[in-house]
Design a protein around this motif. Sequence first.
Motif, PDB file in Angstrom:
ATOM      1  N   GLU A  30       0.999  -1.316   0.742  1.00  0.00           N
ATOM      2  CA  GLU A  30       0.542  -0.259   0.145  1.00  0.00           C
ATOM      3  C   GLU A  30       1.016   0.689  -0.148  1.00  0.00           C
ATOM      4  O   GLU A  30       0.789   2.213  -0.773  1.00  0.00           O
ATOM      5  CB  GLU A  30      -0.792   0.723   1.640  1.00  0.00           C
ATOM      6  CG  GLU A  30      -1.764   1.418   1.507  1.00  0.00           C
ATOM      7  CD  GLU A  30      -3.250   0.852   1.932  1.00  0.00           C
ATOM      8  OE1 GLU A  30      -4.157   0.551   1.389  1.00  0.00           O
ATOM      9  OE2 GLU A  30      -3.321   1.544   3.269  1.00  0.00           O
ATOM     10  N   THR A  68      -9.197  -2.358  -3.971  1.00  0.00           N
ATOM     11  CA  THR A  68      -8.985  -1.664  -1.332  1.00  0.00           C
ATOM     12  C   THR A  68      -7.727  -0.141  -1.591  1.00  0.00           C
ATOM     13  O   THR A  68      -8.411   0.783  -1.279  1.00  0.00           O
ATOM     14  CB  THR A  68      -8.804  -2.734  -0.765  1.00  0.00           C
ATOM     15  OG1 THR A  68      -9.852  -3.488  -1.202  1.00  0.00           O
ATOM     16  CG2 THR A  68      -8.885  -2.505   0.323  1.00  0.00           C
ATOM     17  N   ASN A  72      -8.691   3.651  -0.300  1.00  0.00           N
ATOM     18  CA  ASN A  72      -7.682   4.257   0.276  1.00  0.00           C
ATOM     19  C   ASN A  72      -7.379   5.478  -0.397  1.00  0.00           C
ATOM     20  O   ASN A  72      -7.143   6.396   0.430  1.00  0.00           O
ATOM     21  CB  ASN A  72      -6.901   3.181   1.150  1.00  0.00           C
ATOM     22  CG  ASN A  72      -8.081   1.596   1.751  1.00  0.00           C
ATOM     23  OD1 ASN A  72      -8.865   1.937   2.154  1.00  0.00           O
ATOM     24  ND2 ASN A  72      -6.472   1.033   1.932  1.00  0.00           N
ATOM     25  N   TRP A  73      -6.849   4.875  -1.233  1.00  0.00           N
ATOM     26  CA  TRP A  73      -5.330   6.527  -1.442  1.00  0.00           C
ATOM     27  C   TRP A  73      -6.708   7.725  -1.866  1.00  0.00           C
ATOM     28  O   TRP A  73      -6.364   8.273  -1.247  1.00  0.00           O
ATOM     29  CB  TRP A  73      -5.303   5.877  -2.853  1.00  0.00           C
ATOM     30  CG  TRP A  73      -4.339   7.252  -3.879  1.00  0.00           C
ATOM     31  CD1 TRP A  73      -3.310   8.060  -3.059  1.00  0.00           C
ATOM     32  CD2 TRP A  73      -4.451   7.784  -5.014  1.00  0.00           C
ATOM     33  NE1 TRP A  73      -3.075   8.930  -4.001  1.00  0.00           N
ATOM     34  CE2 TRP A  73      -2.987   8.630  -4.891  1.00  0.00           C
ATOM     35  CE3 TRP A  73      -5.379   7.810  -5.871  1.00  0.00           C
ATOM     36  CZ2 TRP A  73      -3.533   9.729  -5.878  1.00  0.00           C
ATOM     37  CZ3 TRP A  73      -5.591   8.483  -6.271  1.00  0.00           C
ATOM     38  CH2 TRP A  73      -4.292   9.446  -7.237  1.00  0.00           C
ATOM     39  N   LYS A  75      -9.961   8.064  -1.057  1.00  0.00           N
ATOM     40  CA  LYS A  75     -10.199   8.836  -0.025  1.00  0.00           C
ATOM     41  C   LYS A  75      -9.616   9.550   1.376  1.00  0.00           C
ATOM     42  O   LYS A  75      -9.936  11.046   1.544  1.00  0.00           O
ATOM     43  CB  LYS A  75     -11.173   8.122   0.820  1.00  0.00           C
ATOM     44  CG  LYS A  75     -10.667   8.574   2.700  1.00  0.00           C
ATOM     45  CD  LYS A  75     -11.135   7.119   3.722  1.00  0.00           C
ATOM     46  CE  LYS A  75     -12.155   7.591   4.584  1.00  0.00           C
ATOM     47  NZ  LYS A  75     -12.636   6.524   5.671  1.00  0.00           N
TER      48      LYS A  75
END
Length: 314
Positions: A30, A68, A72-73, A75
Amino acid sequence: MTSLRKLGSSGPEVFPLALGGNVFGWTADEAASFAVLDAYTAGGGNFVDTADSYSAWIDGNSGGESETIIGNWLKARGNRDDLVIATKVSQHPDHQGLTAANIKAAADASLRRLGTDRIDLYYTHFDKPEVPVEEIVGALDELVRAGKVRQIAASNISPERLRASLEFSDREGLARYVALQPHYNLVSRDTYEGELQDLVAASGLVAVPYYGLASGFLTGKYRPGATVDSARAQGAAKHLATERGQKVLTVLDEVARAHEAEVATVALAWLAARPTVAVPIASARTVDQLPALLAVADLELTEAEIIRLTEASA
């Protein structure tokens, strides 16, 4: 200023290179993925391509890892409206196939992972000939009408099935494929050129090719005697054993020197200049790999250079 390209006659304007998300959650964790996404958008990029199945082939993964991470990025950066997000359906372990029920369930799952209310471009990842095109297109049309998907596209589909899908959409006034994502690059031309390319041109679609760098072979780092640390090394290195692969590398080297450019940039520039191609897709697992990819936006090959590369890759 970099000229953006339209995804079809009514599609959004996108950067001349789509960033592939296949490495996110696979060879890029991530943190590394966030860094690549940050660098891509800082360089003007706005088109991210992923799939609901990335990267289910890795031990411990269940599919959806790439979506996912991208979610997440998005957001964390609060930049959803600045991006064109493409994803795909049919291969996720929990959502195999293209039945109407599966398409709708898979789309909802992708939306949850991406943390968004819409998918800008939704591909059928691999066609399923056992499912009637009427059922597939009908389900996709419902997603468009519901506002969950803006435009639809196909990948890995035969000319016959693509033609039947387009004819059904036109006849019934339903959502219509606007793009095709084919396997296409300098060492894999017959995977697209011919009947499929002709149909795309005649039907007003655009192509957004994947494997634009042939799993890294067209970056130029695969040479006789060289050892490359990559999860895709075996697939890429096979091209070294072919006469075409060697001829292509020779001409790529010469053209790259003439432009003081990277080999990867030249390979992508050739692809971007091909008939029907809107933008190619390429992925980067580290920020250091990005400059050569982003540079395709500013590299214009001469007609003579395009011909030389085309002849070498024949």
